[in-house]
Scaffold this active site. Structure first.
Site, PDB file in Angstrom:
ATOM      1  N   TRP A  96      10.172  -0.043  -3.081  1.00  0.00           N
ATOM      2  CA  TRP A  96       9.873   1.267  -2.502  1.00  0.00           C
ATOM      3  C   TRP A  96       9.717   2.287  -3.624  1.00  0.00           C
ATOM      4  O   TRP A  96      10.577   2.404  -4.493  1.00  0.00           O
ATOM      5  CB  TRP A  96      10.985   1.700  -1.554  1.00  0.00           C
ATOM      6  CG  TRP A  96      10.715   3.025  -0.908  1.00  0.00           C
ATOM      7  CD1 TRP A  96      11.118   4.250  -1.354  1.00  0.00           C
ATOM      8  CD2 TRP A  96       9.958   3.254   0.275  1.00  0.00           C
ATOM      9  NE1 TRP A  96      10.664   5.239  -0.514  1.00  0.00           N
ATOM     10  CE2 TRP A  96       9.946   4.656   0.507  1.00  0.00           C
ATOM     11  CE3 TRP A  96       9.300   2.409   1.182  1.00  0.00           C
ATOM     12  CZ2 TRP A  96       9.299   5.231   1.596  1.00  0.00           C
ATOM     13  CZ3 TRP A  96       8.649   2.987   2.271  1.00  0.00           C
ATOM     14  CH2 TRP A  96       8.647   4.373   2.466  1.00  0.00           C
ATOM     15  N   ASP A 198     -10.852   1.138  -4.580  1.00  0.00           N
ATOM     16  CA  ASP A 198     -10.638   1.827  -3.298  1.00  0.00           C
ATOM     17  C   ASP A 198      -9.751   3.044  -3.548  1.00  0.00           C
ATOM     18  O   ASP A 198      -8.730   3.232  -2.906  1.00  0.00           O
ATOM     19  CB  ASP A 198      -9.990   0.868  -2.290  1.00  0.00           C
ATOM     20  CG  ASP A 198      -9.979   1.416  -0.867  1.00  0.00           C
ATOM     21  OD1 ASP A 198     -10.603   2.477  -0.624  1.00  0.00           O
ATOM     22  OD2 ASP A 198      -9.347   0.804   0.011  1.00  0.00           O
TER      23      ASP A 198
END
Length: 289
Positions: A96, A198
Site C-alpha cells: 500500500w 497509460d
C-alpha cells in the site's frame, strides 16, 4: 464474512512474507475493470485487486511484467507481494502506497522520473511479450519505425474492433487509412524509449517523498511523446511537470498537434470499452488529417 478467495489471499500474503497476521478488508477505488481493496493488519497495509479468468486468462501476470519493466528501467513502483489464481478468480497484491499532496516539488520530480524512464532506449519499437490497455489486448510486435508500430499494433486493431461492433463506419475507417499514409512525415524519428503507455492521473501515486510511484502500466518501447500526450488527455498535469520535462529532454516542435494523433489510441480503447461518447473526439481528430 470473508469469502474463500479472501481467505486464500490472506494465506498467500502470510506465507510469502512469513507473517501470521490478521487482516481487515475495505473496498477502495481501483478502476472500472477490477475489484480493489485495502487490506490492513496491525503492522502494514496492502493493495489488492481481483478479477476473473474470463477477463484476463493469464491472471495479472502481464501487469506484473509491466511493473517489473518499469522497475528495471529505474522508476518507483509498489512492492509486488504475490500474484495468483484461485479457482476462476485472479488476484494481485501490492504494497500500500499512501497518496500525499502533489506539490510543485513533486511535479518537478515526477517529470525528471519520467524523463529518466524515457532515456532507456531499445533497438526496435515493441516488446518481447504482449499485454493489455485496460482489458483490451495490446500487441507489441517489433517494428523498426514508430509509425508502423503505431499503425499495426495500436490503431488498426482498435479500429477493426470498433468497425466490427458498428461504432465506426466505412467513412471513418477511410479517414484512418488516409492518416496512416501521413504518419511517417508527421511523427519525428526518435530511438525507441521505455514508456509507461497509460500515463494519466489515475496511474501514479504522489508518495510522501515528493516522488511518483508508477502503477497500472501498459508498457513497451515506444515513442516517448505517447506518454506526454496521454497525460494531457483527461485534463493534464501541472504546468510545472511539462516545463521541467522539456528542460530535461525537450520535445520536438509541433507536439501540440501530434498529441491528438497519439491520443487516438486511448480514445479508441475508451470507445470500444465504454461506447459512443468518445466518437466525436475521434472523428474531430482524424478529420484534420
Amino acid at each position: 464474512m470473508k469469502s474463500d478467495l479472501n481467505k486464500h489471499i490472506e494465506k498467500q500474503i502470510n506465507k510469502t512474507l512469513n507473517l501470521n497476521a490478521v487482516f481487515t478488508w475495505k473496498k477502495v477505488g481501483g478502476g472500472s475493470i477490477n475489484n480493489a481493496y485495502k487490506l490492513t493488519s496491525k503492522a502494514q497495509s496492502f493493495f489488492v485487486k481481483t478479477n476473473t479468468i474470463s477477463i484476463f486468462k493469464n491472471g495479472f501476470k502481464e501487469e506484473v511484467h509491466g511493473l517489473n519493466f518499469l522497475k528495471t528501467n529505474g522508476v518507483s513502483i509498489p512492492q509486488i507481494i504475490v500474484e495468483g489464481t484461485f479457482n476462476t478468480e485472479i488476484y494481485l497484491v501490492l504494497s500500500w502506497v499512501e497518496n500525499y499532496y502533489e506539490t510543485n516539488k513533486f511535479w518537478q520530480n515526477f517529470a525528471v522520473q519520467l524523463a529518466d524512464l524515457h532515456k532507456n532506449k531499445s533497438v526496435q519499437f515493441g516488446l518481447n511479450h504482449n499485454n493489455f490497455m485496460g482489458q483490451l489486448f495490446q500487441k507489441n510486435t517489433f517494428f523498426n519505425d514508430f509509425p508502423s508500430f503505431f499503425i499495426e499494433n495500436r490503431l488498426k486493431p482498435q479500429v477493426k474492433i470498433a468497425f466490427d461492433n458498428g461504432l465506426l463506419q466505412t467513412k471513418e475507417v477511410q479517414l484512418f487509412e488516409s492518416l496512416y499514409k501521413q504518419l511517417g512525415t508527421i511523427i519525428p524519428a526518435e530511438k525507441p524509449s521505455a514508456i509507461h503507455g497509460d500515463l494519466w492521473s489515475g496511474n501514479f501515486i504522489a508518495a510522501i517523498n515528493n516522488k511518483a510511484v508508477f502503477i497500472d502500466p501498459a508498457v513497451c518501447y515506444g515513442h516517448r511523446e505517447v506518454d506526454l500526450a496521454m497525460s494531457l488527455l483527461f485534463g493534464g498535469f501541472s504546468n510545472e511537470f511539462y516545463t521541467t520535462y522539456n528542460e530535461v529532454v525537450p520535445l520536438e516542435k509541433g507536439f501540440n498537434t501530434r498529441k491528438d494523433i497519439y491520443n487516438l489510441y486511448p480514445l479508441l480503447i475508451h470507445l470500444n470499452l465504454f461506447g459512443t461518447s468518445y466518437l466525436k473526439s475521434i472523428k474531430t481528430i482524424v478529420s484534420q488529417f
